[in-house]
Design a protein around this motif. Structure first.
Motif, short mmCIF file in Angstrom:
data_model
loop_
_atom_site.label_atom_id
_atom_site.label_comp_id
_atom_site.label_asym_id
_atom_site.label_seq_id
_atom_site.Cartn_x
_atom_site.Cartn_y
_atom_site.Cartn_z
N VAL A 164 -7.60 -5.55 0.39
CA VAL A 164 -7.79 -4.51 -0.76
C VAL A 164 -7.35 -4.98 -2.17
CG1 VAL A 164 -7.19 -2.37 -1.44
CG2 VAL A 164 -8.02 -2.61 1.04
N THR A 165 -6.36 -5.55 -2.29
CA THR A 165 -5.65 -5.70 -3.49
C THR A 165 -6.05 -7.04 -4.16
OG1 THR A 165 -3.59 -6.76 -2.78
CG2 THR A 165 -3.68 -4.21 -2.90
N GLY A 166 -6.56 -8.03 -3.24
CA GLY A 166 -6.75 -9.38 -3.94
C GLY A 166 -5.37 -10.01 -4.26
N PHE A 185 -0.96 5.22 7.38
CA PHE A 185 -1.05 6.54 6.53
C PHE A 185 -2.19 6.88 5.62
CE2 PHE A 185 1.61 9.50 3.42
CZ PHE A 185 0.97 10.67 3.92
N ILE A 186 -2.49 5.52 5.13
CA ILE A 186 -3.61 5.55 4.07
C ILE A 186 -4.88 5.62 4.88
CG2 ILE A 186 -4.64 4.01 2.36
CD1 ILE A 186 -1.88 3.02 1.54
N ASP A 187 -4.72 4.98 6.20
CA ASP A 187 -5.94 4.85 6.99
C ASP A 187 -6.35 6.30 7.59
OD1 ASP A 187 -6.82 2.16 6.61
OD2 ASP A 187 -5.50 1.64 8.53
N ARG A 231 -5.22 16.56 0.67
CA ARG A 231 -4.91 15.16 0.96
C ARG A 231 -3.60 14.85 0.61
NH1 ARG A 231 -6.19 10.25 -1.82
NH2 ARG A 231 -7.57 11.29 -3.71
N LEU A 232 -2.85 13.87 1.50
CA LEU A 232 -1.29 13.67 1.23
C LEU A 232 -1.23 12.03 0.92
CD1 LEU A 232 0.06 15.74 4.20
CD2 LEU A 232 0.23 16.32 1.80
N ALA A 233 -2.02 11.16 1.34
CA ALA A 233 -2.11 10.00 1.16
C ALA A 233 -3.04 9.45 0.06
CB ALA A 233 -2.13 9.22 2.43
N MET A 234 -2.57 8.27 -0.54
CA MET A 234 -3.33 7.67 -1.49
C MET A 234 -4.73 7.12 -0.73
SD MET A 234 -1.30 4.54 -2.87
CE MET A 234 0.13 5.28 -3.69
N THR A 235 -5.53 6.69 -1.32
CA THR A 235 -7.00 5.85 -0.63
C THR A 235 -6.43 4.56 -0.97
OG1 THR A 235 -8.23 6.21 -2.57
CG2 THR A 235 -8.37 7.97 -1.30
N TRP A 236 -7.49 3.55 -0.39
CA TRP A 236 -7.43 2.34 -0.38
C TRP A 236 -8.08 1.99 -1.81
CZ3 TRP A 236 -4.27 -0.85 1.98
CH2 TRP A 236 -3.96 -0.58 3.31
N ASP A 237 -8.82 2.63 -2.38
CA ASP A 237 -9.15 2.59 -3.83
C ASP A 237 -8.28 2.83 -4.62
OD1 ASP A 237 -11.98 1.84 -2.93
OD2 ASP A 237 -12.70 3.83 -3.66
N ASN A 259 0.70 11.58 -4.32
CA ASN A 259 1.51 11.92 -5.62
C ASN A 259 1.98 10.86 -6.34
OD1 ASN A 259 3.90 11.79 -4.14
ND2 ASN A 259 3.73 13.95 -3.72
N ASN A 260 2.13 9.61 -5.51
CA ASN A 260 2.53 8.28 -6.19
C ASN A 260 1.59 7.58 -6.96
OD1 ASN A 260 4.55 7.24 -3.41
ND2 ASN A 260 5.23 8.77 -5.02
N ALA A 261 0.28 7.94 -6.62
CA ALA A 261 -1.14 7.42 -7.13
C ALA A 261 -1.47 8.39 -8.48
CB ALA A 261 -2.16 7.33 -6.51
#
Lengths: 97, 243
Positions: B182-184, B104-106, B132-138, B80-82
């Motif tokens: 992931v973020t660069g 958590f994301i993994d 789904r509860l966590a954001m993805t790495w994308d 929900n943050n994303a």
């Protein structure tokens, strides 16, 4: 309106209100100190922060005396509670001016 | 031991060394309207502080902002943050900081609720049944294009439980590598569970510094723990020297 930095008349009520908040879903305002254990932070030259900071420091002392008089200096839990009250009551003081 | 307490905090305030921060955790859709209203009010009064703004303050003692600075912080890496907080921030032109729990994301989606319950990650009632509860790495990568993403440990771990080399790798080192890959972008800051400050545990403090983190965020302060050019810090374009 100029900032007044007058202590909130019901600090205990503000603290009780803060303690009732749902931390898992509500935004919690705070005033965080900016520290530098490396000792490299130069003296602050920001006029706004230098004008407001002493007022916030004074209010922190006031709320500590009122709400956590028994707390030791290094009691970080009590410090966090007092800062929460400070922020709840005065976060927007400068922003309203 | 850190000597931070009431008096040091009051000194920091008196000397103008402080910053307004608003800490958020879950930002469910059910509260999107309230969050938008709240953030809009903050944005009208305050200027968002980027990592570069914080570096500038630590280098010069000055804020290069036209209003008092503030940082909205969205903890944990919740989906929900994303899907709620980040789009509202984007809509309002707000730069926020997102400390994410990298494991958590993994975590595979079917296991995320159990992971949350086992790692002090609070869930809100209206999302208990969500897939789904966590954001993805994308989603992390997309957020990092406009905001600051930093690790909040690998597993939402408390400092006292990070003792072995494996613990340090899992909770401090790998989270930084993962976020940066992931973020660069530089993962410049670190946050322990319970917001433990730097200066309380020499071994863990050294591990955080050696990992290359430059800031540690705690419940009561932001500490600069290394200057940008210190050994271990990630190379990044900085146009000034550390004092």
């Amino acid at each position: 309106m100029n900032p007044s930095y007058t202590p909130h008349p019901d600090a205990a009520g503000v603290l009780a209100d803060c303690e009732q908040r749902a931390l898992e879903r509500e935004g919690i305002p705070m005033f965080l100190a900016l520290e530098d254990p490396t000792g490299a932070l130069p003296a602050v030259r920001d006029g706004r922060a230098l004008a407001e900071g002493p007022e916030l420091s004074r209010l922190t002392g006031h709320y500590r005396e009122l709400l956590r008089p028994e707390a030791g200096d290094s009691d970080l839990k009590s410090l966090a509670s007092v800062i929460t009250v400070l922020a709840r009551a005065h976060f927007d003081e400068e922003g309203r001016s | 031991m850190t000597d931070h307490g009431f008096e040091q905090h009051r000194t920091a305030l008196r000397e103008g060394r402080y910053l307004r921060v608003v800490n958020y955790h879950n930002t469910p859709h059910s509260m999107a309207g309230q969050l938008r209203e709240e953030l809009a009010a903050y944005a009208a009064s305050f200027a968002c502080v980027t990592l570069e703004d914080l570096d500038h303050f630590y280098a010069t003692g000055e804020w290069r902002l036209d209003r008092p600075g503030f940082i909205p912080v969205f903890y944990e890496g919740y989906l929900n943050n994303a899907t709620v907080a980040a789009p509202i921030c984007d809509e309002l032109g707000i730069v926020a900081w997102f400390p994410v729990i990298t494991r958590f994301i993994d975590c595979p989606v079917p296991d995320q609720r159990a992971f949350a319950e086992a790692h002090h990650i609070d869930l809100v009632e209206e999302e208990l049944a969500a897939d789904r509860l966590a954001m993805t790495w994308d989603e992390v990568a997309a957020i990092a294009e406009r905001h600051v993403v930093i690790p909040h440990t690998g597993s939402h771990e408390q400092i006292a439980k990070v003792r072995t080399a494996e613990d340090v790798e899992r909770e401090i080192l790998k989270p930084r590598r993962d976020v940066e890959r992931v973020t660069g972008r530089e993962a410049a800051a670190f946050v322990w569970l319970y917001g433990t400050p730097h200066g309380t545990s020499p071994d863990q403090d050294a591990a955080v510094r050696d990992a290359g983190y430059r800031y540690q965020i705690s419940n009561t302060m932001i500490q600069r723990i290394a200057c940008p050019f210190r050994a271990g810090a990630s190379p990044r374009p900085v146009s000034r020297t550390c004092r």
